[in-house]
Design an enzyme around this catalytic site. Structure first.
Site, PDB file in Angstrom:
ATOM      1  N   ASP A 100       1.039  -1.380  -0.559  1.00 42.45           N
ATOM      2  CA  ASP A 100       0.371   0.214   0.520  1.00 42.45           C
ATOM      3  C   ASP A 100       1.299   1.432  -0.336  1.00 42.45           C
ATOM      4  O   ASP A 100       2.241   1.534   1.107  1.00 42.45           O
ATOM      5  CB  ASP A 100      -0.761   0.111   1.343  1.00 42.45           C
ATOM      6  N   GLU A 249      -6.050   3.738  -6.273  1.00 41.50           N
ATOM      7  CA  GLU A 249      -7.231   4.017  -5.250  1.00 41.50           C
ATOM      8  C   GLU A 249      -8.134   5.862  -5.901  1.00 41.50           C
ATOM      9  O   GLU A 249      -7.462   6.038  -5.268  1.00 41.50           O
ATOM     10  CB  GLU A 249      -7.529   3.879  -4.077  1.00 41.50           C
ATOM     11  N   ASP A 323     -13.024  -1.444   3.184  1.00 44.41           N
ATOM     12  CA  ASP A 323     -13.722  -0.205   3.286  1.00 44.41           C
ATOM     13  C   ASP A 323     -15.072  -0.377   3.436  1.00 44.41           C
ATOM     14  O   ASP A 323     -15.970   0.336   3.361  1.00 44.41           O
ATOM     15  CB  ASP A 323     -13.458   0.809   3.019  1.00 44.41           C
TER      16      ASP A 323
HETATM   17  O1  TEU Z   1      -9.520   5.236   1.547  1.00 48.00           O
HETATM   18  C1  TEU Z   1     -10.131   6.284   0.631  1.00 48.00           C
HETATM   19  C2  TEU Z   1     -11.975   6.120   0.670  1.00 48.00           C
HETATM   20  O2  TEU Z   1     -11.999   7.314   0.349  1.00 48.00           O
HETATM   21  C3  TEU Z   1     -13.410   5.417   1.841  1.00 48.00           C
HETATM   22  O3  TEU Z   1     -12.928   4.174   0.851  1.00 48.00           O
HETATM   23  C4  TEU Z   1     -13.052   5.728   2.551  1.00 48.00           C
HETATM   24  O4  TEU Z   1     -11.890   4.514   3.324  1.00 48.00           O
HETATM   25  C5  TEU Z   1     -14.237   5.785   3.697  1.00 48.00           C
HETATM   26  O5  TEU Z   1     -14.986   4.548   3.024  1.00 48.00           O
HETATM   27  C6  TEU Z   1     -14.981   6.947   3.191  1.00 48.00           C
HETATM   28  O6  TEU Z   1     -16.411   6.958   3.609  1.00 48.00           O
HETATM   29  C7  TEU Z   1      -8.296   4.736   1.660  1.00 48.00           C
HETATM   30  C8  TEU Z   1      -8.202   4.321   2.476  1.00 48.00           C
HETATM   31  O7  TEU Z   1      -8.229   2.324   1.877  1.00 48.00           O
HETATM   32  C9  TEU Z   1      -8.680   3.923   4.183  1.00 48.00           C
HETATM   33  O8  TEU Z   1      -8.798   2.606   4.941  1.00 48.00           O
HETATM   34  C10 TEU Z   1      -8.140   5.036   4.439  1.00 48.00           C
HETATM   35  O9  TEU Z   1      -8.688   5.449   5.860  1.00 48.00           O
HETATM   36  C11 TEU Z   1      -8.458   6.423   3.632  1.00 48.00           C
HETATM   37  O10 TEU Z   1      -8.255   6.009   2.484  1.00 48.00           O
HETATM   38  C12 TEU Z   1      -7.685   7.218   4.198  1.00 48.00           C
HETATM   39  O11 TEU Z   1      -5.454   6.795   3.908  1.00 48.00           O
END
Ligand code: TEU
Length: 567
Positions: A100, A249, A323
């Protein structure tokens, strides 16, 4: 796609969320030693790549997505030597390891931010995004994804700093060339160490325009400079390195943007994680405001991405990650029953109804799309949502912040808990239940950092794998094998059938050169038998693969999914 296809067009990726995978040192938190002990589980599935969620040094405000040292491993997870040992073991099994990469923001404990805070004159000050107050307030209306303003006041410098996530995650300033060079050097360091690529956290957020006043995400998700930054990164880091993988992402990315990011001629990224299909059941205000599951809408969304990236670009395919709620609970029989009025989402609906069938059906549909499939840990054994009923059971900062805010604004506690039970990120973060032993199903020798969830002790790796042919694991392995052997699955054109059907998910895949027979996928997302429409049913040839074995009749059984030759 011209020329030989990149290696990742028939690859499958397995995501490990290290905290919740396996605890090797008995402190209740998963770690690198635990992953090493269970690598054969991943290798047996037949996947090509392992993606590790962050294991870097971190105060863990957001479970490692807040990094205080990009070049070292957090003691919670192990040491750099243990990391190297894991990398050797992953490679020895013929798999690749993707890290990551979290460089939209660092931790506020990172020495860069500590230096940046010292004074406006410090060169590192400009590595973050600072603004003066406007009329004594935040410089604009941007909100943090986890609640509250996206700006926090720093009395030392007399400025606000920007954080799109928690205040412990200050955003890096990608306009600063020295900061970019430091990130490139760090990435090159990991690749030189032997890692095979990066999953890049919220990478479409790195270029932003903080002068924009409104809370519109247009100002931070898709600023044109993001393409410049990625092309520069490609040139400085990825160019000339073979056999690696980059996936960005990108919350809020459109199909048009994705085609640009993944056009090989533009030298940016191999593929992106888009969010359209995992936002369809979010209500109008927040993700905790649930909208009923609607199959035609979900099918149409995925089909649109298939078509838009058919000629140029590439899809990554996922239904879940750390998430998102568990697919069985979100799209499976329990979710569909809830939509039909049997129960409100997150409460009474029986998460175990058709669990094996739902898990294998959803996997079949996903893996038969064109793109690179991602299997999130635990989905290969059909894990269900956590089923937590009290706020004390939750650990996730987003869930806790939202709950506090919602209840503070007057939402009844039961309603807020229902919303979390359906939507919280902790649903996907319960420990992998390796077996039914006390105290933690083989995950740990002590009480784990988060509860085992309602699936345990019935749903375990041991129980699923013991079911042999009728296990979610074996079915997932068959799907992965099929991708590795079938050029049609890998590259065939996608066509959705019966787009408006409320419970049938049907599509075909076919190669333009007709070197292999086309395939049809037919899946019944309902708990009653489904008679196939004539235009689909009459063309089904040999069965290639099915989640319920040999078909009994032409009709699909409840939650049956099959792949047939089609013609
Ligand atoms: O996630 C980014 C994101 O925008 C979303 O998926 C978030 O986790 C959340 O669901 C918004 O409602 C990434 C990572 O996957 C996440 O685990 C982190 O918390 C986030 O970035 C910050 O680094």
């Amino acid at each position: 796609m011209t020329g030989p296809e990149p290696w990742w067009t028939d690859a499958v990726v397995y995501q490990v969320y290290p905290r919740s995978f396996a605890d090797g040192n008995g402190d209740g938190v998963g770690d690198l030693a635990g992953i090493r002990q269970h690598l054969d589980h991943i290798a047996d599935l037949g996947v090509d790549v392992v993606w590790l969620s962050p294991v870097y040094r971190s105060p863990q405000a957001d479970n490692g997505y807040d990094i205080s040292d990009y070049e070292d491993i957090d003691p919670l997870f192990g040491t750099i030597d243990e990391f190297d040992a894991l990398l050797v073991e992953v490679h020895r099994r013929g798999m690749k390891l993707v890290m990551d990469l979290v460089v939209n923001h660092s931790s506020d404990q990172h020495p860069w931010f500590q230096a940046a805070k010292l004074s406006r004159a410090c060169p590192k000050h400009d590595w973050y995004i600072w603004r003066a107050p406007v009329d004594g307030h935040e410089p604009n209306e941007w909100r943090s994804a986890f609640g509250g303003p996206a700006w926090t006041w720093d009395p030392g410098t007399g400025q606000y700093y920007l954080h799109m996530f928690t205040p412990q995650q200050p955003d890096l300033n990608w306009d600063n060339p020295d900061m970019r060079a430091a990130v490139h050097a760090m990435m090159n360091g990991w690749l030189d160490r032997g890692v095979d690529g990066f999953r890049m956290d919220v990478i479409n957020h790195i270029a932003k325009d903080p002068e924009a006043l409104s809370d519109g995400s247009a100002a931070y998700v898709m600023q044109p400079r993001v393409h410049d930054h990625l092309q520069e990164m490609h040139e400085r880091v990825f160019a000339g390195r073979d056999a690696m993988l980059t996936v960005g992402e990108m919350p809020g990315v459109t199909v048009q943007d994705a085609a640009l990011f993944t056009d090989p001629d533009r030298h940016e990224l191999d593929m992106v994680f888009q969010f359209e299909h995992v936002g369809l059941d979010h209500g109008p205000t927040t993700k905790f405001d649930n909208r009923p599951f609607d199959l035609p809408v979900l099918k149409a969304s995925l089909a649109r991405w298939q078509t838009a990236l058919a000629e140029t670009g590439w899809n990554s395919l996922y239904l879940a990650n750390h998430d998102q709620p568990r697919p069985v609970s979100r799209f499976g029989a329990a979710a569909v029953a809830a939509t039909a009025g049997a129960a409100p989402p997150g409460s009474g609906a029986d998460p175990f109804a058709f669990r094996y069938e739902s898990a294998t059906l959803l996997a079949t549909v996903l893996h038969l799309h064109r793109g690179t499939p991602y299997v999130y840990q635990g989905d290969e054994i059909g894990m269900v949502n956590a089923g937590f009923r009290t706020i004390d059971e939750y650990r996730d900062i987003e869930s806790l912040n939202w709950y506090r805010g919602a209840v503070g604004r007057g939402m009844p506690v039961a309603e807020a808990l229902d919303a979390l039970a359906f939507r919280s990120r902790d649903n996907a973060r319960t420990p992998i239940p390796w077996d039914d032993s006390e105290p933690a199903g083989g995950f740990s020798s002590t009480t784990p950092w988060i509860g085992m969830g309602q699936g345990w002790p019935a749903v375990t790796v041991a129980a699923d794998r013991a079911a042999g042919d009728r296990s979610v694991f074996a079915h997932t392995r068959r799907l992965i094998d099929l991708r590795h052997t079938s050029r049609t699955v890998r590259l065939g054109a996608f066509e959705l059938l019966e787009a408006d059907h409320p419970s049938l998910w049907a599509f075909t895949r076919s190669l333009p050169d007709e070197s292999e027979p086309p395939l049809a996928v037919v899946a019944n997302l309902s708990s009653s038998a489904l008679e196939l429409p004539e235009d689909v049913g009459s063309h089904l040839g040999d069965l290639v693969l099915g989640n319920l074995g040999v078909p009994e009749t032409g009709a699909l059984r409840p939650w049956e999914a099959r792949v047939h030759a089609f013609g």
